[in-house]
Design a protein around this motif. Structure first.
Motif, PDB file in Angstrom:
ATOM      1  N   ALA A   1       0.806  -1.223   0.000  1.00 49.47           N
ATOM      2  CA  ALA A   1       0.000   0.000   0.000  1.00 49.47           C
ATOM      3  C   ALA A   1       0.842   1.277   0.000  1.00 49.47           C
ATOM      4  O   ALA A   1       0.293   2.368   0.062  1.00 49.47           O
ATOM      5  CB  ALA A   1      -0.931   0.000   1.214  1.00 49.47           C
ATOM      6  N   GLY A   2       2.146   1.175  -0.104  1.00 52.77           N
ATOM      7  CA  GLY A   2       3.027   2.339  -0.023  1.00 52.77           C
ATOM      8  C   GLY A   2       2.721   3.443  -1.011  1.00 52.77           C
ATOM      9  O   GLY A   2       2.752   4.622  -0.671  1.00 52.77           O
ATOM     10  N   MET A   3       2.404   3.082  -2.251  1.00 52.43           N
ATOM     11  CA  MET A   3       2.127   4.124  -3.251  1.00 52.43           C
ATOM     12  C   MET A   3       0.859   4.899  -2.902  1.00 52.43           C
ATOM     13  O   MET A   3       0.789   6.098  -3.084  1.00 52.43           O
ATOM     14  CB  MET A   3       2.054   3.536  -4.661  1.00 52.43           C
ATOM     15  CG  MET A   3       0.859   2.667  -4.925  1.00 52.43           C
ATOM     16  SD  MET A   3       0.766   2.156  -6.638  1.00 52.43           S
ATOM     17  CE  MET A   3       1.269   0.465  -6.475  1.00 52.43           C
ATOM     18  N   TRP A   4      -0.132   4.190  -2.381  1.00 52.42           N
ATOM     19  CA  TRP A   4      -1.390   4.836  -1.976  1.00 52.42           C
ATOM     20  C   TRP A   4      -1.122   5.775  -0.798  1.00 52.42           C
ATOM     21  O   TRP A   4      -1.576   6.911  -0.780  1.00 52.42           O
ATOM     22  CB  TRP A   4      -2.398   3.762  -1.585  1.00 52.42           C
ATOM     23  CG  TRP A   4      -3.731   4.288  -1.155  1.00 52.42           C
ATOM     24  CD1 TRP A   4      -4.023   4.904   0.029  1.00 52.42           C
ATOM     25  CD2 TRP A   4      -4.941   4.264  -1.881  1.00 52.42           C
ATOM     26  NE1 TRP A   4      -5.355   5.240   0.086  1.00 52.42           N
ATOM     27  CE2 TRP A   4      -5.938   4.862  -1.080  1.00 52.42           C
ATOM     28  CE3 TRP A   4      -5.296   3.773  -3.131  1.00 52.42           C
ATOM     29  CZ2 TRP A   4      -7.257   4.981  -1.506  1.00 52.42           C
ATOM     30  CZ3 TRP A   4      -6.610   3.898  -3.530  1.00 52.42           C
ATOM     31  CH2 TRP A   4      -7.565   4.499  -2.727  1.00 52.42           C
ATOM     32  N   GLU A   5      -0.378   5.286   0.191  1.00 52.85           N
ATOM     33  CA  GLU A   5      -0.069   6.088   1.372  1.00 52.85           C
ATOM     34  C   GLU A   5       0.738   7.327   1.005  1.00 52.85           C
ATOM     35  O   GLU A   5       0.499   8.407   1.539  1.00 52.85           O
ATOM     36  CB  GLU A   5       0.666   5.224   2.390  1.00 52.85           C
ATOM     37  CG  GLU A   5      -0.232   4.130   2.959  1.00 52.85           C
ATOM     38  CD  GLU A   5       0.530   3.015   3.640  1.00 52.85           C
ATOM     39  OE1 GLU A   5       1.786   3.002   3.600  1.00 52.85           O
ATOM     40  OE2 GLU A   5      -0.139   2.124   4.207  1.00 52.85           O
ATOM     41  N   TYR A   6       1.681   7.187   0.070  1.00 49.61           N
ATOM     42  CA  TYR A   6       2.477   8.323  -0.375  1.00 49.61           C
ATOM     43  C   TYR A   6       1.599   9.349  -1.083  1.00 49.61           C
ATOM     44  O   TYR A   6       1.697  10.545  -0.829  1.00 49.61           O
ATOM     45  CB  TYR A   6       3.611   7.863  -1.295  1.00 49.61           C
ATOM     46  CG  TYR A   6       4.541   8.994  -1.644  1.00 49.61           C
ATOM     47  CD1 TYR A   6       5.618   9.294  -0.829  1.00 49.61           C
ATOM     48  CD2 TYR A   6       4.332   9.777  -2.769  1.00 49.61           C
ATOM     49  CE1 TYR A   6       6.471  10.343  -1.123  1.00 49.61           C
ATOM     50  CE2 TYR A   6       5.162  10.830  -3.074  1.00 49.61           C
ATOM     51  CZ  TYR A   6       6.238  11.106  -2.254  1.00 49.61           C
ATOM     52  OH  TYR A   6       7.065  12.161  -2.547  1.00 49.61           O
ATOM     53  N   LEU A   7       0.750   8.869  -1.962  1.00 48.64           N
ATOM     54  CA  LEU A   7      -0.168   9.756  -2.672  1.00 48.64           C
ATOM     55  C   LEU A   7      -1.010  10.557  -1.695  1.00 48.64           C
ATOM     56  O   LEU A   7      -1.115  11.776  -1.795  1.00 48.64           O
ATOM     57  CB  LEU A   7      -1.087   8.939  -3.596  1.00 48.64           C
ATOM     58  CG  LEU A   7      -2.279   9.691  -4.183  1.00 48.64           C
ATOM     59  CD1 LEU A   7      -1.825  10.617  -5.295  1.00 48.64           C
ATOM     60  CD2 LEU A   7      -3.314   8.720  -4.703  1.00 48.64           C
ATOM     61  N   GLU A   8      -1.575   9.859  -0.727  1.00 47.32           N
ATOM     62  CA  GLU A   8      -2.441  10.522   0.247  1.00 47.32           C
ATOM     63  C   GLU A   8      -1.673  11.534   1.098  1.00 47.32           C
ATOM     64  O   GLU A   8      -2.147  12.648   1.338  1.00 47.32           O
ATOM     65  CB  GLU A   8      -3.100   9.478   1.145  1.00 47.32           C
ATOM     66  CG  GLU A   8      -4.118  10.059   2.087  1.00 47.32           C
ATOM     67  CD  GLU A   8      -4.882   8.983   2.839  1.00 47.32           C
ATOM     68  OE1 GLU A   8      -6.095   9.160   3.007  1.00 47.32           O
ATOM     69  OE2 GLU A   8      -4.277   7.972   3.254  1.00 47.32           O
ATOM     70  N   ALA A   9      -0.478  11.180   1.518  1.00 49.95           N
ATOM     71  CA  ALA A   9       0.297  12.034   2.423  1.00 49.95           C
ATOM     72  C   ALA A   9       0.976  13.222   1.721  1.00 49.95           C
ATOM     73  O   ALA A   9       1.118  14.284   2.322  1.00 49.95           O
ATOM     74  CB  ALA A   9       1.357  11.198   3.139  1.00 49.95           C
ATOM     75  N   HIS A  10       1.381  13.039   0.454  1.00 47.40           N
ATOM     76  CA  HIS A  10       2.221  14.053  -0.182  1.00 47.40           C
ATOM     77  C   HIS A  10       1.676  14.664  -1.471  1.00 47.40           C
ATOM     78  O   HIS A  10       2.149  15.717  -1.892  1.00 47.40           O
ATOM     79  CB  HIS A  10       3.602  13.465  -0.485  1.00 47.40           C
ATOM     80  CG  HIS A  10       4.286  12.919   0.721  1.00 47.40           C
ATOM     81  ND1 HIS A  10       4.843  13.718   1.700  1.00 47.40           N
ATOM     82  CD2 HIS A  10       4.474  11.642   1.130  1.00 47.40           C
ATOM     83  CE1 HIS A  10       5.361  12.957   2.651  1.00 47.40           C
ATOM     84  NE2 HIS A  10       5.140  11.693   2.327  1.00 47.40           N
ATOM     85  N   LEU A  11       0.738  14.011  -2.111  1.00 45.82           N
ATOM     86  CA  LEU A  11       0.330  14.467  -3.442  1.00 45.82           C
ATOM     87  C   LEU A  11      -1.166  14.740  -3.572  1.00 45.82           C
ATOM     88  O   LEU A  11      -1.657  14.911  -4.680  1.00 45.82           O
ATOM     89  CB  LEU A  11       0.732  13.413  -4.493  1.00 45.82           C
ATOM     90  CG  LEU A  11       2.216  13.063  -4.548  1.00 45.82           C
ATOM     91  CD1 LEU A  11       2.454  11.903  -5.486  1.00 45.82           C
ATOM     92  CD2 LEU A  11       3.032  14.279  -4.963  1.00 45.82           C
ATOM     93  N   ASN A  12      -1.867  14.793  -2.467  1.00 42.94           N
ATOM     94  CA  ASN A  12      -3.313  14.967  -2.539  1.00 42.94           C
ATOM     95  C   ASN A  12      -3.777  16.262  -1.879  1.00 42.94           C
ATOM     96  O   ASN A  12      -4.924  16.361  -1.437  1.00 42.94           O
ATOM     97  CB  ASN A  12      -4.022  13.745  -1.926  1.00 42.94           C
ATOM     98  CG  ASN A  12      -5.387  13.524  -2.511  1.00 42.94           C
ATOM     99  OD1 ASN A  12      -5.604  13.738  -3.695  1.00 42.94           O
ATOM    100  ND2 ASN A  12      -6.321  13.088  -1.679  1.00 42.94           N
TER     101      ASN A  12
END
Length: 85
Positions: free
Chosen positions: A17-28
């Motif tokens: 789930a790392g890509m999802w977590e990164y998206l949510e934390a840094h790119l959303n």
């Protein structure tokens, strides 16, 4: 948008789930993703013709419903997800 790497055991590699977590934390833009109104569409569902089941496992890791391309684009099964409260 998502990203996946080819490095073994990478937390950003599907099905982690790392890509999802990164998206949510840094790119959303600081907006928490509403998993009740989210879904994942992929062609790696573990069917006989598929190259893997990594998309299905990725959706499970994200905690969102999974749809194959036919379910999403031909059958439009995602509509119920979008109607969630």
């Amino acid at each position: 948008a998502t990203a996946a790497t080819k490095i073994a055991n990478d937390p950003y590699r599907k099905p982690a789930a790392g890509m999802w977590e990164y998206l949510e934390a840094h790119l959303n833009g600081g907006v928490k993703i509403d998993r009740k109104c989210s879904f994942y569409v992929g062609d790696a569902a573990g069917r006989k013709k598929d190259h893997s089941d990594s998309d299905l496992k990725c959706a499970r890791a994200f905690g969102v419903p999974f749809f194959t391309e036919a379910e999403a684009f031909k059958e439009r099964k995602f509509r119920d997800v979008l109607k969630a409260d």
